[in-house]
Design a protein around this motif. Sequence first.
Motif, PDB file in Angstrom:
ATOM      1  N   ARG A 330      -6.689 -10.159  -8.383  1.00 56.97           N
ATOM      2  CA  ARG A 330      -6.777  -9.601  -7.030  1.00 56.97           C
ATOM      3  C   ARG A 330      -6.046 -10.483  -6.013  1.00 56.97           C
ATOM      4  O   ARG A 330      -5.464  -9.976  -5.055  1.00 56.97           O
ATOM      5  CB  ARG A 330      -8.229  -9.356  -6.641  1.00 56.97           C
ATOM      6  CG  ARG A 330      -9.010 -10.539  -6.164  1.00 56.97           C
ATOM      7  CD  ARG A 330     -10.298 -10.121  -5.464  1.00 56.97           C
ATOM      8  NE  ARG A 330     -11.374  -9.892  -6.391  1.00 56.97           N
ATOM      9  CZ  ARG A 330     -12.563 -10.512  -6.299  1.00 56.97           C
ATOM     10  NH1 ARG A 330     -12.797 -11.390  -5.334  1.00 56.97           N
ATOM     11  NH2 ARG A 330     -13.520 -10.256  -7.148  1.00 56.97           N
ATOM     12  N   SER A 331      -6.032 -11.806  -6.228  1.00 57.12           N
ATOM     13  CA  SER A 331      -5.274 -12.688  -5.344  1.00 57.12           C
ATOM     14  C   SER A 331      -3.774 -12.424  -5.470  1.00 57.12           C
ATOM     15  O   SER A 331      -3.048 -12.393  -4.471  1.00 57.12           O
ATOM     16  CB  SER A 331      -5.562 -14.164  -5.659  1.00 57.12           C
ATOM     17  OG  SER A 331      -6.889 -14.500  -5.346  1.00 57.12           O
ATOM     18  N   LEU A 332      -3.308 -12.235  -6.708  1.00 55.89           N
ATOM     19  CA  LEU A 332      -1.897 -11.924  -6.923  1.00 55.89           C
ATOM     20  C   LEU A 332      -1.526 -10.581  -6.308  1.00 55.89           C
ATOM     21  O   LEU A 332      -0.422 -10.404  -5.776  1.00 55.89           O
ATOM     22  CB  LEU A 332      -1.591 -11.925  -8.420  1.00 55.89           C
ATOM     23  CG  LEU A 332      -1.558 -13.299  -9.095  1.00 55.89           C
ATOM     24  CD1 LEU A 332      -1.545 -13.142 -10.614  1.00 55.89           C
ATOM     25  CD2 LEU A 332      -0.342 -14.085  -8.629  1.00 55.89           C
ATOM     26  N   THR A 333      -2.441  -9.619  -6.368  1.00 53.15           N
ATOM     27  CA  THR A 333      -2.199  -8.311  -5.755  1.00 53.15           C
ATOM     28  C   THR A 333      -2.012  -8.457  -4.258  1.00 53.15           C
ATOM     29  O   THR A 333      -1.063  -7.908  -3.668  1.00 53.15           O
ATOM     30  CB  THR A 333      -3.374  -7.358  -6.047  1.00 53.15           C
ATOM     31  OG1 THR A 333      -3.524  -7.197  -7.448  1.00 53.15           O
ATOM     32  CG2 THR A 333      -3.134  -5.993  -5.416  1.00 53.15           C
ATOM     33  N   LEU A 334      -2.894  -9.203  -3.608  1.00 50.87           N
ATOM     34  CA  LEU A 334      -2.785  -9.381  -2.168  1.00 50.87           C
ATOM     35  C   LEU A 334      -1.521 -10.139  -1.794  1.00 50.87           C
ATOM     36  O   LEU A 334      -0.818  -9.764  -0.853  1.00 50.87           O
ATOM     37  CB  LEU A 334      -4.012 -10.138  -1.638  1.00 50.87           C
ATOM     38  CG  LEU A 334      -3.985 -10.294  -0.115  1.00 50.87           C
ATOM     39  CD1 LEU A 334      -5.132  -9.508   0.517  1.00 50.87           C
ATOM     40  CD2 LEU A 334      -4.070 -11.741   0.300  1.00 50.87           C
ATOM     41  N   GLN A 335      -1.211 -11.187  -2.543  1.00 50.54           N
ATOM     42  CA  GLN A 335      -0.005 -11.971  -2.253  1.00 50.54           C
ATOM     43  C   GLN A 335       1.247 -11.110  -2.352  1.00 50.54           C
ATOM     44  O   GLN A 335       2.187 -11.253  -1.572  1.00 50.54           O
ATOM     45  CB  GLN A 335       0.064 -13.151  -3.228  1.00 50.54           C
ATOM     46  CG  GLN A 335       1.280 -14.059  -3.058  1.00 50.54           C
ATOM     47  CD  GLN A 335       2.455 -13.598  -3.903  1.00 50.54           C
ATOM     48  OE1 GLN A 335       2.279 -12.987  -4.959  1.00 50.54           O
ATOM     49  NE2 GLN A 335       3.652 -13.859  -3.425  1.00 50.54           N
ATOM     50  N   ARG A 336       1.251 -10.169  -3.282  1.00 46.14           N
ATOM     51  CA  ARG A 336       2.398  -9.300  -3.468  1.00 46.14           C
ATOM     52  C   ARG A 336       2.469  -8.188  -2.426  1.00 46.14           C
ATOM     53  O   ARG A 336       3.541  -7.758  -2.020  1.00 46.14           O
ATOM     54  CB  ARG A 336       2.331  -8.689  -4.878  1.00 46.14           C
ATOM     55  CG  ARG A 336       3.502  -7.796  -5.251  1.00 46.14           C
ATOM     56  CD  ARG A 336       3.058  -6.610  -6.058  1.00 46.14           C
ATOM     57  NE  ARG A 336       1.928  -5.957  -5.423  1.00 46.14           N
ATOM     58  CZ  ARG A 336       1.010  -5.291  -6.083  1.00 46.14           C
ATOM     59  NH1 ARG A 336       1.068  -5.214  -7.384  1.00 46.14           N
ATOM     60  NH2 ARG A 336       0.022  -4.695  -5.442  1.00 46.14           N
TER      61      ARG A 336
END
Length: 400
Positions: A330-336
């Motif tokens: 979910r952190s990678l999703t937000l960062q992207r």
Amino acid sequence: MGTEVTARPAGYRQVMSVPGWRPWALTTLLSRIPDAMAPLALVLLGHQTGSFTVGGLASGAHAITEAALAPWLGVLADRWRGHRYVRVALVVRAAVYTLLAATATVLPAAALVILAGVAGGIGAGVPGQLRALLARTMDPPLLHPAMSLDTTLLELAWTVAPVGVSVLVAVGDPRLAVATMAVLAVAAALTSLRLPAAPSDGYGADGARRSGLALGPVLLRAALPSLALALVGGFAGGVLDTAVPPVLDASGSPASLAGVLFTGYSITSVVGGLIYGLRHWPGRIHRQAAALLAALCLVLLPAALVPSLPVIAVSIVAAGLFAAPQLTARSLTLQRDLPESAWSAGFSALYAANGAGYGLAGFAVAALLPLGAHFAFAVPLAVCIAAAVVAFLPSGTARS
């Protein structure tokens, strides 16, 4: 906004060789341990004053102010140079913890609760600021393993913190645990002096200045998939923490075994997080996050349905394997999904959404407990599974 990387991700050794990694990791771990110690330490501190109720209110105030202020302090941190905010917030938080430890036995209950709330609120923007700094200082191929290591540090903090509080209370009293939280916050402030400067020097890769860019309607819509998963993920974590003790009691086992099971959950979570970060996995990252959250709740279901200690123990410990990976995804999703100029505000909002979900879980479980402990555990888990399945389904608005 980043595009999805399909090549095999770089290894952890490459992440740890990036200049500034060690002070970042030390600052992150040292700042998270007091957060993880706070729930138990404040409950026990309140009990020392004569009431578990006061302790519960103090712990709740710490968590609620932290969740409520995280998005706003994430914006403020960017306006006031993120590194400076991190240092000042940690020093002020340490001062409040010290005041709590020194005066807990003479303070009125209301003052103790207020001070706990101030301590939680003042440092609310620190986790988002540190995570945004990590994302800015890593090349795109390193982001996946870097975020996995970030989640591993989080789980490590939550693994050692309850044990640390128990030991400190055993050799001293709850004031010693709170004083230790102050020392750790000061140590984090000192290590933050060596934090690396973000390569963009105040500007995002998209050219927008980072000075307090809040999540406006357009950016909020882009971040919504991640924030929704954070809310549901926090709710699942809160259900686990709140429902397991009464479930153990209803199954004829000591409720105190919950601490042992949660330690096992945290250990397997660290293992799962490290495995997840070793490679890229099939599917789009947002759908991975949703699938991992659904898997976590599905594996927990036997603990909610079968009144057997071995089943409960195996279910909880096995579920930990999915905990850290879904946090990383979910952190990678937000960062992207957000431009670099909104990362600090976005990660702080993610932290707040997780905290809000955790808080809501307590109310949900409390409302359902009169119908039975197992029912109060199973129904919220079913809700989480349904929400994760909806998030997994293809959507025209969720970019993955």
